[in-house]
Design a protein around this motif. Structure first.
Motif, PDB file in Angstrom:
ATOM      1  N   ASN A   1       8.307  58.220  21.041  1.00  0.00           N
ATOM      2  CA  ASN A   1       7.802  59.414  21.719  1.00  0.00           C
ATOM      3  C   ASN A   1       8.745  59.919  22.819  1.00  0.00           C
ATOM      4  OD1 ASN A   1       7.250  57.220  23.389  1.00  0.00           O
ATOM      5  ND2 ASN A   1       5.379  58.126  24.218  1.00  0.00           N
TER       6      ASN A   1
ATOM      7  N   TYR B   1       7.743  66.377  28.818  1.00  0.00           N
ATOM      8  CA  TYR B   1       6.848  66.167  29.956  1.00  0.00           C
ATOM      9  C   TYR B   1       7.620  66.225  31.271  1.00  0.00           C
ATOM     10  CZ  TYR B   1       3.591  63.808  33.103  1.00  0.00           C
ATOM     11  OH  TYR B   1       2.784  63.492  34.162  1.00  0.00           O
TER      12      TYR B   1
ATOM     13  N   LYS C   1      10.969  62.291  22.772  1.00  0.00           N
ATOM     14  CA  LYS C   1      11.016  63.758  22.878  1.00  0.00           C
ATOM     15  C   LYS C   1       9.812  64.274  23.663  1.00  0.00           C
ATOM     16  CE  LYS C   1      13.890  64.699  18.882  1.00  0.00           C
ATOM     17  NZ  LYS C   1      13.963  65.284  17.527  1.00  0.00           N
ATOM     18  N   GLU C   2       8.662  63.659  23.478  1.00  0.00           N
ATOM     19  CA  GLU C   2       7.469  64.036  24.233  1.00  0.00           C
ATOM     20  C   GLU C   2       7.667  63.728  25.719  1.00  0.00           C
ATOM     21  OE1 GLU C   2       2.723  62.858  24.533  1.00  0.00           O
ATOM     22  OE2 GLU C   2       3.926  62.045  22.904  1.00  0.00           O
TER      23      GLU C   2
END
Length: 135
Positions: free
Chosen positions: A14, A21, A16-17
């Motif tokens: 995750n 963020y 890229k998330e």
């Protein structure tokens, strides 16, 4: 030559998330990113779009982020590592060799698409370091 220490976040698919963020929450600026698929043709299909290495600038500091592979997942205790950056391969290799004494190598010291000299070790105290040479 002074060494620079940078926090490095190790994620489990995750990254890229996480990057998105921090771009929104902290105003992070993406300086560069390479995926596992861009790094190697031997990458598993489900990991090709995962982040192999990303560098962001947040204010005056830098933060590095990547996705661990399925064979070496991130877990409590190794999710945050320390990246040591040097300006030449000789100094990076010297630091890598010194830190591996009594510890163990996670990634051998080699040339990569993002660095002319990169390696990762866990020192004898259990601290994970990634050593990178600026290109």
């Amino acid at each position: 030559m002074a060494l620079r220490l940078t926090p490095y976040l190790m994620m489990n698919g995750n990254a890229k998330e996480v990057i998105g963020y921090y771009e929104k929450a902290l105003g992070a600026e993406m300086l560069g990113m390479v995926t596992h698929g861009e790094m190697s043709t031997e990458t598993a299909e489900e990991e090709k779009n995962h982040v192999a290495h990303a560098l962001m600038k947040i204010g005056e500091a830098e933060l590095m982020v990547s996705d661990c592979g399925k064979n070496n997942p991130s877990q409590e205790g190794n999710q945050v590592t320390i990246c040591i950056t040097a300006d030449n391969v000789k100094k990076s290799k010297q630091v890598f060799d010194a830190l591996q004494q009594g510890g163990h190598v996670i990634h051998p010291f080699i040339e990569t698409p993002f660095s002319p000299g990169f390696g990762a070790v866990v020192d004898k105290f259990g601290v994970t370091f990634q050593i990178v040479t600026e290109s």
